[in-house]
Write an enzyme that holds these catalytic residues in place. Structure first.
Site, PDB file in Angstrom:
ATOM      1  CG  ASP A   1      -2.139   0.855   1.095  1.00  0.00           C
ATOM      2  OD1 ASP A   1      -2.222   1.632   0.120  1.00  0.00           O
ATOM      3  OD2 ASP A   1      -3.028   0.758   1.967  1.00  0.00           O
TER       4      ASP A   1
ATOM      5  CD  GLU B   1      -5.638   2.894   2.400  1.00  0.00           C
ATOM      6  OE1 GLU B   1      -5.367   3.142   1.221  1.00  0.00           O
ATOM      7  OE2 GLU B   1      -5.522   3.743   3.297  1.00  0.00           O
TER       8      GLU B   1
HETATM    9  O1  LIG Z   1      -3.800   6.170   2.217  1.00  0.00           O
HETATM   10  C1  LIG Z   1      -4.077   6.199   1.039  1.00  0.00           C
HETATM   11  C2  LIG Z   1      -5.466   6.136   0.552  1.00  0.00           C
HETATM   12  O2  LIG Z   1      -6.384   6.145   1.603  1.00  0.00           O
HETATM   13  C3  LIG Z   1      -3.006   6.280   0.025  1.00  0.00           C
HETATM   14  O3  LIG Z   1      -2.177   5.178   0.155  1.00  0.00           O
HETATM   15  C4  LIG Z   1      -2.220   7.540   0.237  1.00  0.00           C
HETATM   16  O4  LIG Z   1      -3.114   8.622   0.154  1.00  0.00           O
HETATM   17  C5  LIG Z   1      -1.111   7.692  -0.803  1.00  0.00           C
HETATM   18  O5  LIG Z   1      -1.673   7.861  -2.070  1.00  0.00           O
HETATM   19  P1  LIG Z   1      -0.785   8.103  -3.352  1.00  0.00           P
HETATM   20  O6  LIG Z   1      -0.063   6.825  -3.622  1.00  0.00           O
HETATM   21  O7  LIG Z   1      -1.781   8.437  -4.435  1.00  0.00           O
HETATM   22  O8  LIG Z   1       0.152   9.258  -3.053  1.00  0.00           O
END
Ligand SMILES: O=C(CO)[C@H](O)[C@H](O)COP(=O)(O)O
Length: 241
Positions: free
Chosen positions: A81, A103
């Protein structure tokens, strides 16, 4: 920046083995992982994934990644993630994309969580990125006051705003999470003690979840101009605040 995100995703993919059960994160970086995973699945890799949002579910289906749920399987091998901020203890702020609740459930059910990011997400201390707090709309005034008290007890303060949706016909309306809740974003500046704040927020009725991920990340893959750094967690996998 997008290239860096893809490089971090590709590095995390090297950890994936045949037969693994995977948590699939949300956001633009995690989306690269899902796309690259889809290519490997098309080439014969056998894995199954649990998506952390309806957006990721749609991406995974488009990319041909087989999906399941945490009701059908009892654990995940790895969750991959993104994050909004990562500190040197591998504590995270997540939820910029609004998927923090699923998540965190998925990360907590995983043996390992690999965080993938471009290296702009690496910070000496969490808090410059507004902290998302997922709340029940009922009684929001009382919940906000309790959140303010928790902030004060943990030595932080800052403006809070209910998140608004961006784009499409929902533009300007309150953003509603996949779980039907709202998000309050708090501009805290610098969070002095993230584990203490995580605990205080988790104790508030009306707070469904918050974007502090304490002790969940096992490693971070950070892609930058000078290559990829993999940072392993020093302490054992700890409390899931
Ligand atoms: O926590 C999240 C979603 O809830 C994402 O992992 C976080 O916002 C990072 O996003 P990105 O990879 O687009 O910068």
């Amino acid at each position: 920046m997008d290239q860096l995100k893809r490089q971090a995703a590709a590095r995390a993919l090297e950890e994936v083995r045949d037969g693994m059960q995977l948590g699939l994160g949300t956001g633009s970086t995690a989306k690269h992982f899902v796309e690259l995973l889809g290519e490997r699945v098309a080439a014969g890799l056998k894995v199954i994934g649990v998506p952390t949002s309806e957006a990721t579910r749609a991406d995974a289906e488009r990319c041909g990644v087989p999906l399941t749920t945490l009701d059908e399987i009892d654990h995940l091998d790895i969750t991959v993630d993104g994050a909004d901020e990562i500190d040197p203890d591998l504590n995270l702020i997540k939820g910029g994309g609004g998927a923090l609740l699923r998540e965190k459930i998925v990360a907590a059910a995983s043996d390992r969580m690999i965080v993938i990011a471009d290296d702009s997400k690496w910070v000496p201390a969490l808090g410059k990125f507004p902290l998302p707090v997922e709340v029940i709309p009922f009684g929001l005034g009382a919940t906000r006051r309790a959140i303010e008290k928790a902030f004060a007890a943990c030595g932080v303060s800052g403006q809070m705003a209910v998140r608004k949706a961006k784009g499409g016909d929902k533009d300007g309306h309150v953003f509603v999470t996949d779980g039907g809740h709202w998000i309050v974003d708090a501009q805290l500046g610098r969070i002095v003690d993230p584990p203490a704040l995580a605990k205080a927020l988790s104790a508030i009725p009306g707070v469904v979840e918050h974007g502090l991920f304490i002790g969940l990340a096992s490693s971070a893959v950070l892609a930058g101009g000078e290559g990829i750094r993999v940072i392993e967690r020093r302490k054992p996998k700890g409390d899931h605040e």
